[in-house]
Design an enzyme around this catalytic site. Structure first.
Site, PDB file in Angstrom:
ATOM      1  N   ARG A 264       0.804  -1.227   0.000  1.00 28.94           N
ATOM      2  CA  ARG A 264       0.000   0.000   0.000  1.00 28.94           C
ATOM      3  C   ARG A 264       0.835   1.274   0.000  1.00 28.94           C
ATOM      4  NH1 ARG A 264      -2.332  -3.999   2.988  1.00 28.94           N
ATOM      5  NH2 ARG A 264      -4.524  -4.461   2.517  1.00 28.94           N
TER       6      ARG A 264
ATOM      7  N   ASP B 227      -2.218  -9.150   8.665  1.00 32.33           N
ATOM      8  CA  ASP B 227      -1.971  -8.519   7.380  1.00 32.33           C
ATOM      9  C   ASP B 227      -0.973  -7.398   7.631  1.00 32.33           C
ATOM     10  OD1 ASP B 227      -2.000  -7.827   4.735  1.00 32.33           O
ATOM     11  OD2 ASP B 227      -4.020  -6.967   4.730  1.00 32.33           O
TER      12      ASP B 227
ATOM     13  N   HIS C 179      -1.017  -2.559  -4.472  1.00 35.50           N
ATOM     14  CA  HIS C 179      -0.419  -3.395  -5.515  1.00 35.50           C
ATOM     15  C   HIS C 179      -0.379  -2.726  -6.881  1.00 35.50           C
ATOM     16  CE1 HIS C 179      -0.104  -6.427  -2.561  1.00 35.50           C
ATOM     17  NE2 HIS C 179      -1.311  -6.949  -2.670  1.00 35.50           N
TER      18      HIS C 179
ATOM     19  N   GLU D 111       4.938 -12.373   1.473  1.00 37.82           N
ATOM     20  CA  GLU D 111       5.484 -11.562   0.384  1.00 37.82           C
ATOM     21  C   GLU D 111       6.760 -10.837   0.820  1.00 37.82           C
ATOM     22  OE1 GLU D 111       2.105  -9.173  -1.596  1.00 37.82           O
ATOM     23  OE2 GLU D 111       1.351  -9.750   0.388  1.00 37.82           O
TER      24      GLU D 111
ATOM     25  N   HIS E  41       2.451 -12.880  -4.966  1.00 33.14           N
ATOM     26  CA  HIS E  41       1.321 -12.954  -4.041  1.00 33.14           C
ATOM     27  C   HIS E  41       0.727 -14.365  -3.990  1.00 33.14           C
ATOM     28  CE1 HIS E  41      -2.261 -11.570  -1.879  1.00 33.14           C
ATOM     29  NE2 HIS E  41      -1.717 -10.355  -1.798  1.00 33.14           N
TER      30      HIS E  41
END
Length: 384
Positions: free
Chosen positions: A102, A275, A127, A341, A201
């Site tokens: 982000r 996350d 992304h 990631e 991803h």
């Protein structure tokens, strides 16, 4: 006793031409509505491990691994058809960029000039924007079989693409060897100062995609003493917070599901689970270092993840909402997979303490990540 000429010739032939087990096979994965073809390449080795890459999004569409009994299963979430990728984008196995993760409000500056990327995740850009690298067709530039099978794909992102300056040329190379190591390497160059942060991803369920076991029983180890807390929009606050005594401490193996629903930690409430970015280091390195380990007790499958990147975005599949079904014809639900990631830190262009995302003409961006797969036993520490 003298060696006969025929025997000697056979001996020399066997030495000069070692057996080749790893193969790369090209195929087709359908056509876009405008008629453009989407290709596939399947890399396979002699141990029952294979990986299929499609040119749409330079995506890892399938990874097949044997379990402790030798039974093979696809452990990467994804779709069986191109139409599904178009109808319900989920970043399954995709190459994400120009800027993975982000950027706050999609705004950032380069050399004092402000740029705007599309806002596509609440108030922020995710992304790369609405049409990131995951939604374009890449060209196949090289396919090789051998001790290491590989495919290299290329995409040229034009100046102004999604608001990003500079024409950026990106190569994505996937390779599989006989030690069950799947390597993904991204390289990028530009003709104008820009920002670049690429990652893959892939969604993992080591019991098998669509398995009734889900992925929350996966034992995860992340060798990080700090992580990046975020605001309610998943933008890092700028703090490097200790994992000690928190639900973010994975320095010893822990099942993902043990604490993923702990509402006493506001960070889990913000993310509806994990996350977040774990701090493995503070800068990109020349060599790879250990980022994480994952092990599924049900199947015995596991991997070590190595990379040269400083951050690891670990996501517990919180937004899989039952509206997608995968290759096995099973509905994907919350907690059915996890994502890891390797990357630079989220919102780096707006946070000077995080380092730099700048790529200048003449420089080469590089992100390399290696999944060292194991079957039948928990991954053990290994040398590079």
């Amino acid at each position: 006793m003298p060696v006969r000429p025929l025997v000697l010739a056979l001996m020399l032939t066997s030495i000069a031409t070692p057996a080749v087990a790893a193969t790369a096979k090209r195929g087709s994965f359908g056509k876009l509505p405008d008629g453009r073809a989407v290709g596939s390449v399947t890399l396979s080795n002699g141990h029952g491990v294979s990986a299929t890459i499609i040119t749409y999004g330079a995506s890892l569409q399938s990874v097949v691994l044997p379990d402790r009994a030798g039974k093979r299963a696809d452990v990467a979430l994804g779709y069986a058809t191109l139409d599904d990728y178009l109808a319900k984008p989920q970043y399954f196995g995709a190459t994400v960029g120009r800027f993975a993760n982000r950027i706050a409000a999609g705004r950032y500056k380069i050399d004092g000039k402000e740029y705007q990327a599309p806002v596509n995740n609440g108030a922020n850009s995710l992304h790369g924007g609405t049409v990131g690298f995951d939604k374009v067709v890449w060209d196949i530039v090289s396919v090789k079989s051998g001790p290491t099978a590989s495919v290299t794909l290329r995409y040229v992102s034009p100046d102004g693409d999604q608001g990003y300056p500079g024409t950026v040329t990106v190569d994505a190379t996937y390779s599989l060897d006989e030690s069950n190591a799947l390597r993904i390497e991204y390289r990028a160059t530009t003709d104008k100062a820009t920002i670049v942060n690429l990652s893959n991803h892939a969604y993992w369920n080591l019991s098998g995609e669509g398995s009734n076991n889900g992925a929350m029983g996966t034992l995860v180890t992340i060798p990080a003493a700090t992580y990046l807390p975020t605001d309610s929009g998943a933008i890092p606050t700028g703090e490097f917070r200790s994992v000690s005594g928190t639900v973010f401490d994975f320095r010893a193996p822990r099942a993902i599901g043990d604490r993923v629903r702990d509402a006493s930690d506001q960070q889990l409430v913000f993310g509806r689970g994990y996350d977040h970015n774990w701090v493995i280091g503070r800068k990109v390195t020349a060599d790879e270092h250990l980022m994480a380990r994952a092990y599924d007790p049900n199947s015995g499958r596991g991997f070590e993840l190595w990379s040269n990147q400083p951050g690891l975005q670990f996501y517990s599949g919180n937004f899989l909402d039952g509206t997608s079904s995968g290759k096995a014809g099973k509905i994907y639900r919350e907690g059915d997979a996890f994502v890891m990631e390797p990357q630079i830190f989220p919102d780096t262009p707006n946070q000077p303490t995080f380092g730099s995302a700048r790529l200048a003409p003449g420089d080469v961006y590089r992100n390399v990540m290696t999944y060292r797969f194991t079957t039948g036993s928990r991954p053990q520490p290994r040398a590079k």
